[in-house]
Each structure stands twice: as C-alpha cells, then as structure tokens.
Scaffold this active site. Sequence first.
Site, short mmCIF file in Angstrom:
data_model
loop_
_atom_site.label_atom_id
_atom_site.label_comp_id
_atom_site.label_asym_id
_atom_site.label_seq_id
_atom_site.Cartn_x
_atom_site.Cartn_y
_atom_site.Cartn_z
N SER A 49 1.09 -0.66 -0.26
CA SER A 49 0.08 0.36 0.13
C SER A 49 0.80 1.03 0.52
CB SER A 49 -0.58 0.27 1.08
OG SER A 49 -1.70 1.43 0.95
N HIS B 272 -0.51 -0.92 -4.71
CA HIS B 272 -2.47 -0.66 -4.34
C HIS B 272 -2.12 0.63 -4.64
CE1 HIS B 272 -5.65 -2.11 -2.51
NE2 HIS B 272 -5.50 -0.62 -1.75
N ASP C 146 -4.68 4.18 -3.69
CA ASP C 146 -5.54 4.17 -2.13
C ASP C 146 -5.85 6.24 -3.04
OD1 ASP C 146 -6.18 2.15 -0.61
OD2 ASP C 146 -4.16 2.88 0.04
N MET D 137 -8.91 8.63 -2.37
CA MET D 137 -9.76 9.32 -1.46
C MET D 137 -10.33 10.21 -1.59
SD MET D 137 -7.76 7.55 1.81
CE MET D 137 -6.43 6.19 2.48
N HIS E 122 -7.54 1.47 -6.23
CA HIS E 122 -8.60 1.45 -4.59
C HIS E 122 -9.40 2.11 -4.60
CE1 HIS E 122 -10.23 0.26 0.11
NE2 HIS E 122 -10.64 0.51 -1.29
N MET F 157 -11.94 4.87 -2.85
CA MET F 157 -12.44 4.79 -1.97
C MET F 157 -12.91 6.63 -1.74
SD MET F 157 -10.62 4.08 1.39
CE MET F 157 -9.30 3.50 -0.11
N MET G 205 -12.22 -5.25 3.43
CA MET G 205 -12.01 -4.17 4.05
C MET G 205 -11.92 -4.62 5.83
SD MET G 205 -10.65 -1.85 2.58
CE MET G 205 -10.53 -1.29 3.82
N GLY H 16 -10.06 4.47 5.01
CA GLY H 16 -10.06 6.12 5.39
C GLY H 16 -8.74 6.12 5.85
N LEU H 17 -8.14 5.94 7.20
CA LEU H 17 -6.56 6.09 7.73
C LEU H 17 -6.01 4.61 8.06
CD1 LEU H 17 -8.66 8.09 10.28
CD2 LEU H 17 -7.34 8.78 9.17
N GLY H 18 -4.57 4.95 7.99
CA GLY H 18 -3.80 3.65 8.35
C GLY H 18 -2.99 3.36 9.53
N GLY H 19 -2.99 2.54 9.64
CA GLY H 19 -2.48 1.99 11.36
C GLY H 19 -3.75 1.60 11.98
N ASP I 82 -7.21 -5.76 2.96
CA ASP I 82 -7.40 -4.61 3.48
C ASP I 82 -6.78 -3.92 4.57
OD1 ASP I 82 -5.54 -1.72 3.21
OD2 ASP I 82 -6.96 -1.46 1.34
N GLY I 83 -6.18 -3.79 5.67
CA GLY I 83 -6.54 -3.36 6.52
C GLY I 83 -5.74 -4.23 7.93
N GLY I 84 -5.03 -3.04 9.07
CA GLY I 84 -4.02 -3.93 9.59
C GLY I 84 -3.63 -5.77 9.88
N GLY J 169 0.79 -1.74 4.32
CA GLY J 169 0.54 -1.11 4.20
C GLY J 169 1.85 -0.05 5.50
#
Length: 217
Positions: free
Chosen positions: A7, A32, A34, A36, A65, A67, A136, A141-144, A174-176, A196
């Site tokens: 990402s 990837h 993103d 947004m 992706h 969003m 998802m 919308g937010l990383g980490g 995607d996510g965590g 990411g």
Amino acid sequence: MNCLSPSLLSSDLTRLSDQVRLLDNAGAAYFHVDIMDGSFVPNISFGFPMVKAVRSLTEKVVDVHMMVDDPIRYVDLCAESGADIISVHYEACKHLDAVIQRIKQDGAMASVAINPATPVSALSCVLDQLDMVLVMTVNPGLGGQKLIPYTVDKIRELKKLSDESKNSFDIEVDGGVNTENAGMLLDAGANILVTGHALFSGDLEENATQFLNILEE
C-alpha cells in the site's frame, strides 16, 4: 497464486521510485494505490497522477482502490492512467452493475470492496462478473488500524463462494495486515494481501522478505 500488494499510502513519497523498484525486484506482484475524496472516507490521498507515476515505475499490476463517492465518474480516467484493477466500494455506487460494466469496457479488471459491516450477501447478484473482491478488514480511510476479527469470517464465506462458482475470483484483504496475521488470512481464503504500515515501518527490504516468505509457504 498468493500475492503481496504494498500500500503506497504508507510509502516514503520522497523515495517512491526507489521503494517501488525495491519491492518490484523483491517479488511484489501488485502495487496498491488508494484514492480518497475526503467525502466517502475522512481523508484525502492520491489522485490519478499518482497512478500514472506508479505505472511508469513498474510492469507489475497497478491495483487502484477508489474510496470515493459515485466512482463511475472517474473510472475512465483511472483506466487511462494505467490501472490494471479498479476496486470500487459497494457502499459508494448508486448503480453497481453499471460501474462494473464500465470498468470492463475500459479494459481493466473489476473489483468491488466491502466495508467491515457490509455482508458478503450484498454482492450476490454481481459475484459472477467480478475478477476480485476486496474485503476491508478495518474501516476505510486511515492507515495503521488493527484488523477487525469478524471480517475474517467474511473471507471464509467468499472463499467458499469462489470455490463453488463457475467464475472464481481473487480475494484481497486490506487493513491491519501484518506478519503475525498474514498466515491466518491466507488460511481463511485470501490470496492478495495489502499491507502498508507493517511493510514500510523499519527495514523495507527485510519486511518485504518476511511477507513474501509467508505468501510462499
């Protein structure tokens, strides 16, 4: 085939070309990007010049992706910018079937993303048209963020549907995603992992090697 999709939202943009080439050489099969809009999600990120830049740096799959609200407005530009796969959100499309058809007409692979609280059943009418489903595993919308546990059950459900379908599709997560849960996600049925923060924090080459080793096991 299991694939890593770094990402680029978490990349060091002052070293983007170096990092993309390092990951390309290491064995990342996707990249990837993103996009947004600050409306569908509470953040603003890259635009289509970023897609063009990544396309110029690699021959690997450019995995976009979107969003954004009403994404059909941008599908043509996304494809023209070099996207190989375009993911749009189920929750953002007024006429999902029309968006999928537009993506395919533009020569890209069609993917639909679903937010954590959106059930797999929402895609029942379009699964046979999709090349990929993006699950998802955090709120977009937010990383980490940390992976939401119940989303793993959705991966299992999609894997079962893909196996039973005449039109099997890829399952992207995607996510965590990190080296501690990557194996679990693959076992559940995912075959494309977006990561990411866990990849770009620290030694990028070492982190990439760890992820790729898990994907090859």
